[in-house]
Design an enzyme around this catalytic site. Structure first.
Site, PDB file in Angstrom:
ATOM      1  N   ASP A  24       0.855  -1.191   0.000  1.00  0.00           N
ATOM      2  CA  ASP A  24       0.000   0.000   0.000  1.00  0.00           C
ATOM      3  C   ASP A  24       0.887   1.236   0.000  1.00  0.00           C
ATOM      4  OD1 ASP A  24       1.054   0.115   2.507  1.00  0.00           O
ATOM      5  OD2 ASP A  24      -0.851  -0.071   3.569  1.00  0.00           O
TER       6      ASP A  24
ATOM      7  N   ASP B 118      -7.834  -7.875   0.087  1.00  0.00           N
ATOM      8  CA  ASP B 118      -6.899  -8.105   1.188  1.00  0.00           C
ATOM      9  C   ASP B 118      -7.621  -7.778   2.472  1.00  0.00           C
ATOM     10  OD1 ASP B 118      -6.625  -5.033   0.804  1.00  0.00           O
ATOM     11  OD2 ASP B 118      -5.693  -5.481   2.735  1.00  0.00           O
TER      12      ASP B 118
ATOM     13  N   PHE C 165      -2.822   5.482   4.237  1.00  0.00           N
ATOM     14  CA  PHE C 165      -3.926   5.092   5.105  1.00  0.00           C
ATOM     15  C   PHE C 165      -3.501   5.070   6.572  1.00  0.00           C
ATOM     16  CE2 PHE C 165      -6.603   2.018   7.301  1.00  0.00           C
ATOM     17  CZ  PHE C 165      -7.848   2.522   7.005  1.00  0.00           C
TER      18      PHE C 165
ATOM     19  N   GLY D  76       1.041   3.681   2.332  1.00  0.00           N
ATOM     20  CA  GLY D  76       1.391   4.241   3.637  1.00  0.00           C
ATOM     21  C   GLY D  76       0.465   5.367   4.047  1.00  0.00           C
TER      22      GLY D  76
ATOM     23  N   CYS E 144     -11.862 -29.460   5.283  1.00  0.00           N
ATOM     24  CA  CYS E 144     -10.653 -28.654   5.078  1.00  0.00           C
ATOM     25  C   CYS E 144      -9.425 -29.553   5.011  1.00  0.00           C
ATOM     26  CB  CYS E 144     -10.511 -27.650   6.218  1.00  0.00           C
ATOM     27  SG  CYS E 144      -9.064 -26.609   6.047  1.00  0.00           S
TER      28      CYS E 144
ATOM     29  N   ASP F  76      -3.016   8.243  -1.902  1.00  0.00           N
ATOM     30  CA  ASP F  76      -4.306   8.885  -2.165  1.00  0.00           C
ATOM     31  C   ASP F  76      -4.680   9.796  -1.010  1.00  0.00           C
ATOM     32  OD1 ASP F  76      -4.583   6.706  -0.510  1.00  0.00           O
ATOM     33  OD2 ASP F  76      -6.496   6.033  -1.349  1.00  0.00           O
TER      34      ASP F  76
ATOM     35  N   HIS G  11      -5.107 -22.329   9.212  1.00  0.00           N
ATOM     36  CA  HIS G  11      -6.456 -22.750   8.817  1.00  0.00           C
ATOM     37  C   HIS G  11      -7.223 -21.590   8.182  1.00  0.00           C
ATOM     38  CE1 HIS G  11     -10.445 -24.429   8.699  1.00  0.00           C
ATOM     39  NE2 HIS G  11     -10.855 -23.286   9.238  1.00  0.00           N
TER      40      HIS G  11
ATOM     41  N   CYS H   7      -6.245 -28.387   5.298  1.00  0.00           N
ATOM     42  CA  CYS H   7      -5.058 -27.708   5.829  1.00  0.00           C
ATOM     43  C   CYS H   7      -4.390 -28.606   6.869  1.00  0.00           C
ATOM     44  CB  CYS H   7      -5.423 -26.356   6.433  1.00  0.00           C
ATOM     45  SG  CYS H   7      -6.106 -26.424   8.088  1.00  0.00           S
TER      46      CYS H   7
ATOM     47  N   CYS I 205      -6.296 -28.931  10.239  1.00  0.00           N
ATOM     48  CA  CYS I 205      -7.482 -29.799  10.275  1.00  0.00           C
ATOM     49  C   CYS I 205      -7.105 -31.271  10.126  1.00  0.00           C
ATOM     50  CB  CYS I 205      -8.484 -29.378   9.204  1.00  0.00           C
ATOM     51  SG  CYS I 205      -9.314 -27.839   9.662  1.00  0.00           S
TER      52      CYS I 205
END
Lengths: 429, 417
Positions: free
Chosen positions: A99, A273, A103, A101, A311, A153, A341, A313, A316
């Site tokens: 990003d 994100d 924000f 910075g 799942c 921005d 997870h 992963c 799990c």
């Protein structure tokens, strides 16, 4: 053809939903191919909380997000330059997005003031006055070396109204030109402009048209998911994707709740994100289609099932809810286990959407998902309306209730969702 | 459980093989047990441990003070085909249940004639021998230690030491009487601080039992766990241990839990001790030290640790330890681990645990090899001096550094001005 002659970002639409605006795409970056729609886990300070890069690769994570503000503080630009960029510094061979910075400047630093030159702020360390300009943000991001970077921005609170919103939008357009001008590594890194314009449809349209005149390889939609009503939220996303070009990726910043992801993919967004999956893991919560399980609750003490039987992963495959209940928030390994997870959940949800779009069965996917997600609860009106706007009709709620109580309930759901979406954006900090 | 001594040398250690369960591979001694917290290797998921540390089944050292709250769930979970190791995510690994977490200092006091204090995360629990045996029956470990009062160290008064022996005898009286109710193998506790008379008494209490009552010995009361084990005075410890060893049955393994330094560990092995744990590697990692001592003969002078908190490594892009093949050293740098320390990121201790465990396990491999070729004294000498002129200091001091904001530099601000 040498790599230098291939643009640092190419994007092609692989499949489109024949009903909604959803699309599946392939984005090719210097460090990785990225299948879209994609969820990008947030590795704020050059690491994803408690997860090894190897584990992310095993989850088939293709792109991470880093925060310019935090990386600029620690390890600092000089260290990152010496290391040869963030990829090498953190040992992550795949793609990264940073990003601007801006924000964090506005949300973390109370004393930030914005004028035409940039964001004026007081250093949190020695209280000296500093200025973050579009040029500085780009210099830092060039040193970090992410595959995709964001313009600085002019960020205003989502709920701001009046001339300040238009001023911020106009300034954002002026600043993107300064960012493009300052960008020194256009052969390796792609700069995305950010669509601003608050909750005002004409402003959003004007902003999109202006940004489309610039030579850029993708677009971000900003200024949302910060406490506005879900009603306004989806309409703004819808307006932006209506006007953004088909052949470039679209990134909706700071959105990551499962239901929001599904709706926004239907509206034509490609990239997301959010810190929510890893943040909630630290509090002992695991994501499932129904929402999340707070494993600290006593009811999981003797529950010998995995978090989610479907799942695949590593968490799990090995651990029961009962064991996780006993270690959640006590042993730090629980944070790694739940983060794995939760990231796996987000990535699996996105993969499910991609595959449904490729089979052209996306509307069915959405309908099934909403059924699982809300169960017996009514599906919020905003979700029905947003999906209807892209021709996806959800089946009526099964348990018809007295009209009045239903309306009350929906209001309650909307209020709570607005409240949670506020956290969603806050946690993005 | 069966223990077979494969080679025995006077004063330079013994090699053995510990068969804990039928069907499970024998564990070679001197053995390094994996210390755990709440059933997990500290900071490492079972997946990371097996993918990046070792695939070989380990003997997991579980501590009641960190898993006592799981006994109700385990009573339901345990069955003929799955047990404690499966529950904690380590199917196929073996386990031993101890009372106290060797990684953290055990608080003093709270001892009583009839109950033993158990310091858990939720506070102090009172453990009667009866309650203890009920918990062992629920947890069903492969091996468990006898209940004992081990609240002694080099400073303990004679009276406290005597009490620890007497109370342990009383607790064990109950345990021996009721041990047939559990299938697990019992380890007889040997306590008595640094007092030869008291230690002899404690050993006598064990020897009075029929030989098959217990499968081995566990030595406690030399330190109070945590960093206290890294700073104890070996010149006081070793004579006591030597005094005890002569009185033990040869064919039973001897366990010494705690974060003994690599040098003290070698000396204890030289005296005939068999089972140790990884708490030293953990204590180093949580205090931001990467283990760098050498156990491979060369000409270079080595230091015991790399201090991760040191600002001098901020831009050092070399691995934690040159030529190390662990994941942390292969894929990451000193500068990155330093950054993770500065930002208080969880990946920092994860990478340090991967390295420290890898290093410490290789150290134990080297120990077993050296005993096999009768070279333990040379290895001990190498570890003692690290090719330098004087004895190396392996003690671990707690990291009390505060990450000051000033040390962040002006990074972002500077770049932006």
């Amino acid at each position: 053809m040498s790599t230098r002659t291939i643009p640092p970002l190419t994007y092609k639409v692989v499949a489109e939903c024949s009903v909604s605006k959803a699309r599946a795409g392939l984005m090719t970056l210097r460090h990785s191919e990225v299948n879209t729609p994609v969820f990008m886990p947030v590795g704020t300070q050059g690491t994803l909380k408690g997860i090894l890069p190897d584990q992310l690769i095993e989850l088939n994570c293709q792109i991470l997000l880093g925060n310019t503000y935090h990386l600029g503080l620690r390890p600092g630009i000089e260290t990152l330059r010496l290391a040869g960029g963030l990829h090498k510094f953190m040992g992550w061979p795949r793609a990264i997005l940073t990003d601007s910075g801006g924000f964090q400047m506005v949300s973390l630093l109370q004393l930030a003031e914005i004028n035409e030159k940039g964001v004026n702020f007081r250093s949190p360390f020695d209280n000296s006055e500093c200025m973050l300009t579009p040029e500085h943000s780009i210099q830092i991001q060039n040193a970090i070396g992410a595959d995709i970077m964001m313009q600085l921005d002019d960020v205003v609170k989502t709920t701001t109204i009046g001339p300040r919103v238009e001023e911020a939008m106009e300034r954002t357009i002026r600043w993107v030109d300064r960012c493009i001008e300052a960008h020194a590594r256009d052969d390796d890194q792609s700069l995305f402009p950010i669509v601003q314009g608050g909750l005002d449809v004409p402003l959003r349209q004007r902003c999109v048209s202006a940004l489309m005149e610039r030579q850029v390889r993708g677009f971000a939609v900003g200024g949302l998911s910060g406490g506005e009503s879900k009603h306004d939220f989806w309409r703004m996303v819808d307006v932006c994707t209506d006007h953004l070009p088909r052949d470039k990726p679209r990134y909706l910043m700071g959105v990551g709740f499962a239901a929001d992801l599904v709706v926004c993919v239907a509206l034509g967004i490609d990239m997301f994100d959010c810190v929510f999956p890893t943040r909630t893991a630290r509090f002992g919560c695991a994501l499932v289609d129904k929402g999340q399980l707070n494993l600290k609750q006593p009811k999981y003490k003797l529950d010998l099932e995995p978090i989610d039987k479907e799942c695949e992963c590593s968490t799990c495959k090995r651990y029961t809810r009962s064991y996780l209940h006993h270690i959640a928030t006590n042993e730090s390994v629980s944070c790694s286990l739940l983060s794995i997870h939760n990231v796996a959940y987000q990535l699996r949800l996105m993969r499910g959407m991609r595959e449904a779009i490729e089979r052209d069965e996306f509307p069915q996917f959405v309908s099934d998902f909403m059924g699982r997600h809300f169960g017996k609860d009514p599906i919020p009106t905003w979700i029905r309306q947003a999906l209807k706007a892209v021709n996806i009709e959800l089946p009526a709620d099964e348990e018809k209730q007295d009209q009045q109580t239903k309306q009350e309930q929906e209001q309650a759901v909307e209020v709570s969702q607005t409240a949670t979406s506020h956290t969603q954006h806050e946690t993005y900090i | 459980m069966k223990f077979v001594i494969e080679s025995l040398t006077k004063n330079s250690g013994r090699l053995g093989r510990l068969h804990i369960k039928d069907g499970a591979p024998g564990q070679r001694t001197p053995l390094l047990m994996q210390t755990t917290k709440g059933g997990s290797i500290p900071y490492l998921s079972a997946d990371v441990f097996e993918s990046h540390v070792t695939e070989t089944p380990q003997l997991l050292e579980l501590t009641l003070s960190t898993i006592d709250h799981m006994s109700e769930a385990l009573a339901q979970f345990n069955s003929a085909d799955r047990g404690l190791s499966d529950y904690i995510g380590f199917p196929g690994h073996l386990n031993v249940l101890l009372l106290r977490d060797p990684c953290e200092t055990t608080p003093a006091g709270g001892n009583d004639r009839d109950i033993q204090p158990l310091f858990t995360r939720r506070g102090k629990e009172s453990l009667s021998p009866k309650r203890y045996m009920e918990m062992v029956a629920s947890l069903r470990p492969d091996i468990y230690q006898g209940l004992c009062d081990a609240d002694t160290n080099a400073e303990s008064a004679k009276k406290r030491v005597q009490k620890s022996v007497d109370r342990t005898e009383k607790f064990m009286h109950y345990i021996y009487e009721h041990k047939s109710k559990v299938d697990s193998t019992l380890l007889a506790p040997i306590v008595g601080g640094y007092n030869t008379f008291a230690r002899t008494q404690s050993i006598k209490h064990a020897l009075e039992q029929p030989s098959g009552s217990y499968g081995g010995y566990v030595f406690e009361g030399f330190h109070t766990n945590g960093l206290s084990a890294t700073i104890l005075d070996a010149s006081k410890l070793l004579p006591i241990v030597e005094h005890c060893v002569g009185q033990l049955e040869e064919e039973k393994p001897r366990m010494v839990p705690g974060a003994y330094t690599p040098l003290t560990t070698l000396e204890l092995i030289g005296l005939g001790m068999d089972l140790f744990d990884t708490s030293y590697a953990y204590c180093a990692a949580v205090n931001f030290k990467a283990l760098t001592f050498t156990f491979v003969q060369d000409e270079v002078v080595h230091v015991p640790f790399l201090d991760i908190t040191d600002d001098a490594i901020k831009e050092d892009f070399s691995p934690l330890l040159k030529n190390c093949v662990c994941l942390s050293c292969q894929k990451h740098t000193r500068a990155y681990v330093h950054h993770l320390y500065k930002t208080n990121e969880l990946l920092g201790p994860i990478l340090l645990m991967v390295h420290n465990l890898h290093h410490y396990m290789a150290f134990f491999e080297a120990i077993r090899e050296s005993i096999a070729r009768d070279g333990l004294p040379q290895l001990t000498e190498l570890v003692r001096r690290q090719n330098g002129d004087s004895q190396v200091d392996y003690s671990i001091a707690p990291n009390r550094k505060v990450i000051s904001k000033a040390t962040m530099g002006k990074g972002f601000a500077a770049a932006a001005v």
